[in-house]
Design a protein around this motif. Structure first.
Motif, PDB file in Angstrom:
ATOM      1  N   ALA A 264       0.831  -1.204   0.000  1.00  0.00           N
ATOM      2  CA  ALA A 264       0.000   0.000   0.000  1.00  0.00           C
ATOM      3  C   ALA A 264       0.868   1.258   0.000  1.00  0.00           C
ATOM      4  O   ALA A 264       0.562   2.241  -0.697  1.00  0.00           O
ATOM      5  CB  ALA A 264      -0.929  -0.004   1.206  1.00  0.00           C
ATOM      6  N   LEU A 265       1.955   1.230   0.764  1.00  0.00           N
ATOM      7  CA  LEU A 265       2.852   2.383   0.811  1.00  0.00           C
ATOM      8  C   LEU A 265       3.478   2.629  -0.563  1.00  0.00           C
ATOM      9  O   LEU A 265       3.579   3.780  -1.015  1.00  0.00           O
ATOM     10  CB  LEU A 265       3.940   2.126   1.857  1.00  0.00           C
ATOM     11  CG  LEU A 265       4.975   3.238   2.061  1.00  0.00           C
ATOM     12  CD1 LEU A 265       4.292   4.532   2.478  1.00  0.00           C
ATOM     13  CD2 LEU A 265       6.006   2.819   3.119  1.00  0.00           C
ATOM     14  N   CYS A 266       3.874   1.547  -1.236  1.00  0.00           N
ATOM     15  CA  CYS A 266       4.461   1.689  -2.581  1.00  0.00           C
ATOM     16  C   CYS A 266       3.469   2.293  -3.569  1.00  0.00           C
ATOM     17  O   CYS A 266       3.813   3.196  -4.338  1.00  0.00           O
ATOM     18  CB  CYS A 266       4.927   0.328  -3.088  1.00  0.00           C
ATOM     19  SG  CYS A 266       6.419  -0.299  -2.290  1.00  0.00           S
ATOM     20  N   ILE A 267       2.232   1.796  -3.542  1.00  0.00           N
ATOM     21  CA  ILE A 267       1.213   2.313  -4.465  1.00  0.00           C
ATOM     22  C   ILE A 267       0.935   3.778  -4.180  1.00  0.00           C
ATOM     23  O   ILE A 267       0.788   4.607  -5.095  1.00  0.00           O
ATOM     24  CB  ILE A 267      -0.086   1.483  -4.351  1.00  0.00           C
ATOM     25  CG1 ILE A 267       0.060   0.198  -5.156  1.00  0.00           C
ATOM     26  CG2 ILE A 267      -1.295   2.251  -4.857  1.00  0.00           C
ATOM     27  CD1 ILE A 267       0.205   0.418  -6.662  1.00  0.00           C
TER      28      ILE A 267
ATOM     29  N   THR B  62      10.590   0.532  -7.435  1.00  0.00           N
ATOM     30  CA  THR B  62      11.586  -0.474  -7.076  1.00  0.00           C
ATOM     31  C   THR B  62      11.048  -1.479  -6.069  1.00  0.00           C
ATOM     32  O   THR B  62      11.209  -2.694  -6.232  1.00  0.00           O
ATOM     33  CB  THR B  62      12.847   0.212  -6.511  1.00  0.00           C
ATOM     34  OG1 THR B  62      13.415   1.063  -7.517  1.00  0.00           O
ATOM     35  CG2 THR B  62      13.882  -0.814  -6.086  1.00  0.00           C
ATOM     36  N   CYS B  63      10.414  -0.984  -5.020  1.00  0.00           N
ATOM     37  CA  CYS B  63      10.033  -1.864  -3.906  1.00  0.00           C
ATOM     38  C   CYS B  63       8.764  -2.673  -4.181  1.00  0.00           C
ATOM     39  O   CYS B  63       8.570  -3.729  -3.562  1.00  0.00           O
ATOM     40  CB  CYS B  63       9.888  -1.045  -2.632  1.00  0.00           C
ATOM     41  SG  CYS B  63      11.465  -0.331  -2.101  1.00  0.00           S
ATOM     42  N   ILE B  64       7.897  -2.215  -5.071  1.00  0.00           N
ATOM     43  CA  ILE B  64       6.737  -3.032  -5.449  1.00  0.00           C
ATOM     44  C   ILE B  64       7.217  -4.379  -5.984  1.00  0.00           C
ATOM     45  O   ILE B  64       6.632  -5.422  -5.684  1.00  0.00           O
ATOM     46  CB  ILE B  64       5.881  -2.308  -6.513  1.00  0.00           C
ATOM     47  CG1 ILE B  64       4.983  -1.265  -5.852  1.00  0.00           C
ATOM     48  CG2 ILE B  64       5.004  -3.298  -7.281  1.00  0.00           C
ATOM     49  CD1 ILE B  64       4.114  -0.498  -6.817  1.00  0.00           C
TER      50      ILE B  64
ATOM     51  N   LEU C 180      -6.585   0.804  -5.895  1.00  0.00           N
ATOM     52  CA  LEU C 180      -5.939  -0.459  -5.533  1.00  0.00           C
ATOM     53  C   LEU C 180      -5.774  -0.613  -4.018  1.00  0.00           C
ATOM     54  O   LEU C 180      -5.605  -1.728  -3.518  1.00  0.00           O
ATOM     55  CB  LEU C 180      -4.569  -0.568  -6.202  1.00  0.00           C
ATOM     56  CG  LEU C 180      -4.568  -0.805  -7.710  1.00  0.00           C
ATOM     57  CD1 LEU C 180      -3.152  -0.730  -8.267  1.00  0.00           C
ATOM     58  CD2 LEU C 180      -5.180  -2.160  -8.042  1.00  0.00           C
ATOM     59  N   LEU C 181      -5.831   0.512  -3.281  1.00  0.00           N
ATOM     60  CA  LEU C 181      -5.720   0.427  -1.827  1.00  0.00           C
ATOM     61  C   LEU C 181      -6.901  -0.332  -1.218  1.00  0.00           C
ATOM     62  O   LEU C 181      -6.775  -0.935  -0.148  1.00  0.00           O
ATOM     63  CB  LEU C 181      -5.644   1.832  -1.220  1.00  0.00           C
ATOM     64  CG  LEU C 181      -4.402   2.653  -1.577  1.00  0.00           C
ATOM     65  CD1 LEU C 181      -4.494   4.035  -0.976  1.00  0.00           C
ATOM     66  CD2 LEU C 181      -3.136   1.946  -1.105  1.00  0.00           C
ATOM     67  N   VAL C 182      -8.042  -0.309  -1.915  1.00  0.00           N
ATOM     68  CA  VAL C 182      -9.238  -0.997  -1.399  1.00  0.00           C
ATOM     69  C   VAL C 182      -9.023  -2.515  -1.330  1.00  0.00           C
ATOM     70  O   VAL C 182      -9.180  -3.113  -0.258  1.00  0.00           O
ATOM     71  CB  VAL C 182     -10.480  -0.650  -2.247  1.00  0.00           C
ATOM     72  CG1 VAL C 182     -11.698  -1.452  -1.774  1.00  0.00           C
ATOM     73  CG2 VAL C 182     -10.767   0.849  -2.156  1.00  0.00           C
ATOM     74  N   PRO C 183      -8.659  -3.185  -2.435  1.00  0.00           N
ATOM     75  CA  PRO C 183      -8.425  -4.630  -2.310  1.00  0.00           C
ATOM     76  C   PRO C 183      -7.222  -4.974  -1.443  1.00  0.00           C
ATOM     77  O   PRO C 183      -7.207  -6.027  -0.795  1.00  0.00           O
ATOM     78  CB  PRO C 183      -8.214  -5.083  -3.765  1.00  0.00           C
ATOM     79  CG  PRO C 183      -7.817  -3.863  -4.506  1.00  0.00           C
ATOM     80  CD  PRO C 183      -8.550  -2.742  -3.846  1.00  0.00           C
TER      81      PRO C 183
END
Length: 421
Positions: free
Chosen positions: A76-79, A110-112, A174-177
Motif C-alpha cells: 500500500a505504501l508503494c502504491i 523499485t520496492c513493489i 488499488l488500496l481498497v483490495p
C-alpha cells in the motif's frame, strides 16, 4: 490454489502494471518538463541519476517495513508513493521539485517488485511460484502497451499532458483490495510470532538476549547459514539489472544505428514487447516444470545468440529486415528470463528477511546498472551500439552459471530453501 492466492496474484499484477504505466506517464511529461525548466542534457541526466538513487535508498527502508509490519502495508505504501509522484507531474513548478518527485517516484517502482515477489512466493503453492510470478511480471510489457494507449487516447482527444498525469490518481483504488481483500501470508505470520517469542525471551535474561537466533536486519543475509544463497541471489539481481537497463538504453538506439527509420523502429519495438508478454508469462510455468536452472539456460542463451546475429548484420552491413524481426522475437521470448531471475533471487533469501533481501539485491542491481550502462556507452563509442547491446545480454547470460552454483528451488518449500547452503 485458494481464492486468496488468486487475489494476491491479481492485485500484485495490477500494482506492477500501474507502476510501469507510471514510467510511461513520465516519458510523455519529460520533454515538456525539460523545455519548461530549460534543462540541458547534463541536467536531464542528473534527473535520471536521482531517480536511480531514490530506488536504491528505498530498498533500505520499505522492504524492512514490509517484513516488519506486513506485505499489505508495504504494498500500500508503494502504491501511494507511485500515485502521488506520477500523478503530480502537472503540478511541478520548479527544478528542485522535479528532482524531489523523481527521487521518491522510484521508491514505489523499485520496492513493489520486491514485495510482489515475496507476497506471491509465500501465498501460492510451491509448484506454481514461477507461473504466478510470471503473471505478475507480465505487467511490464502490458503496462508499456497500456501507457502508450492511454496517453495516445487522452492527448489525441485534446487533453493537455498535465491531465495525463492527473488520471494516474485512479490507481489509488488499488488500496481498497489491498486492505479489504488481501491477507498476510502464513509464512510472514509465522515469522512474526517467532520473532515476538524471541524478543520476549531476550527481555528475560541477558543470556537469552545474546542467544537470539533471528533478527530483521540486513546482516542476517550474511550469516553462515544464509550467506551462499543470499550472495547468489544478489549476483543474479546485479546481472539482471545490467541486461534490463542495457536493453532500455541501447535497444532503440541499436535500431537507429542500423539505419531503420522511426516508423519501422516503432514496429520493431512493438514486435519485441508483444512477444515479451509471452516470454514473461510462460517462463515461470516452464521453470516450474523443468527447474530454475534449465529454464534460465533455455531463456537466456537464445537471446544472446539473437543479439549476436543483429550485431553481426550491423558489422557486415548485411541487414535483412525479416531476420531482424525474427531475432527481436527471439529476444522478446528471452526477456522472460527476468521472471526466473526475480523468482530465484526471492527464493534464495531467508524467510524472515525475504523482502529486505530481495530489495537489497534489487538496489545493488540498480547501482551496478548505473555504473555498467555508461561504460557500455563508452564501448559503443569505440565499436557500435548493437555491439554494446549484445555485450549487455552476455553479462545477463552470466545468470546461468550463477543459478547452477545454487540449489534447485522449483517446487520446494519456500521457508526451507534458504537454510540449505
Amino acid at each position: 490454489m485458494t481464492g486468496q492466492s488468486y487475489a494476491v496474484v491479481a492485485v500484485c499484477f495490477l500494482c506492477w502494471m500501474f507502476a510501469t504505466i507510471g514510467n510511461g506517464v513520465y516519458s510523455v511529461a519529460s520533454p515538456m518538463l525539460k523545455q519548461m525548466f530549460s534543462m540541458d542534457n547534463a541536467t536531464a541526466g542528473m534527473v535520471v541519476s536521482v531517480f536511480s538513487l531514490g530506488g536504491w535508498v528505498s530498498t533500505l527502508i520499505i522492504p524492512k517495513i514490509a517484513d516488519t509490519h506486513g506485505r499489505r502495508i508495504g504494498l500500500a505504501l508503494c502504491i501511494l508513493i507511485v500515485v502521488l509522484c506520477n500523478g503530480t507531474y502537472g503540478l511541478i513548478g520548479s527544478l528542485g521539485m522535479l528532482f524531489a518527485v523523481r527521487f521518491f517516484a522510484n521508491w514505489g517502482n523499485t520496492c513493489i517488485w520486491a514485495i510482489n515477489a515475496s507476497y506471491i512466493s509465500e501465498i501460492v503453492p510451491a509448484e506454481k511460484r514461477g507461473l504466478c510470478t510470471g503473471i505478475m511480471q507480465s505487467g511490464t510489457p502490458i503496462g508499456n502497451f497500456s501507457s502508450s494507449f492511454l496517453i495516445s487516447l487522452l492527448i489525441g482527444v485534446g487533453f493537455a499532458w498535465q491531465t495525463v498525469s492527473y488520471v494516474f490518481f485512479f490507481a489509488l483504488i488499488l488500496l481498497v483490495p489491498i486492505f479489504f481483500l488481501l491477507k498476510e501470508t502464513p509464512s510472514w505470520l509465522k515469522n512474526k510470532m517467532e520473532l515476538a517469542r524471541q524478543k520476549r525471551e531476550a527481555q528475560e535474561t541477558a543470556e537469552a538476549a545474546a542467544a537470539v537466533g533471528k533478527k530483521q536486519s540486513y546482516t542476517e543475509l550474511f550469516k553462515p547459514q544464509y550467506r551462499k544463497n543470499a550472495t547468489i541471489g544478489i549476483l543474479i539481481a546485479m546481472a539482471s539489472a545490467v541486461l534490463a537497463w542495457g536493453n532500455s538504453a541501447y535497444f532503440v538506439l541499436s535500431l537507429s544505428d542500423m539505419g531503420f527509420p522511426p516508423d519501422v523502429r516503432v514496429k520493431m519495438h512493438m514486435c519485441l514487447w508483444s512477444v515479451a508478454i509471452i516470454g514473461y508469462a510462460t517462463s515461470g510455468l516452464i521453470a516450474d516444470k523443468i527447474g530454475r536452472k534449465r529454464a534460465m539456460l533455455l531463456f537466456r542463451s537464445p537471446m544472446v545468440l539473437a543479439l549476436g546475429v543483429m550485431w553481426y548484420m550491423s558489422y557486415t552491413h548485411s541487414i535483412s529486415v525479416p531476420v531482424v524481426y525474427a531475432m527481436l522475437a527471439i529476444a522478446g521470448l528471452g526477456m522472460g528470463g527476468m521472471t526466473i531471475s526475480i523468482t530465484y533471487t526471492n527464493e534464495m533469501m531467508p524467510s524472515h528477511v525475504r523482502t529486505m533481501g530481495t530489495g537489497f539485491a534489487i538496489g545493488l542491481g540498480r547501482i551496478t546498472a548505473m555504473i555498467a550502462v555508461p561504460l557500455l556507452g563508452v564501448l559503443a563509442d569505440f565499436t557500435s551500439v548493437p555491439f554494446a547491446w549484445w555485450i549487455s545480454s552476455i553479462i545477463g547470460w552470466l545468470m546461468v552459471p550463477m543459478v547452477y552454483m545454487g540449489v534447485e528451488t522449483a517446487g520446494k518449500d519456500i521457508d526451507a530453501i534458504a537454510e540449505k547452503a
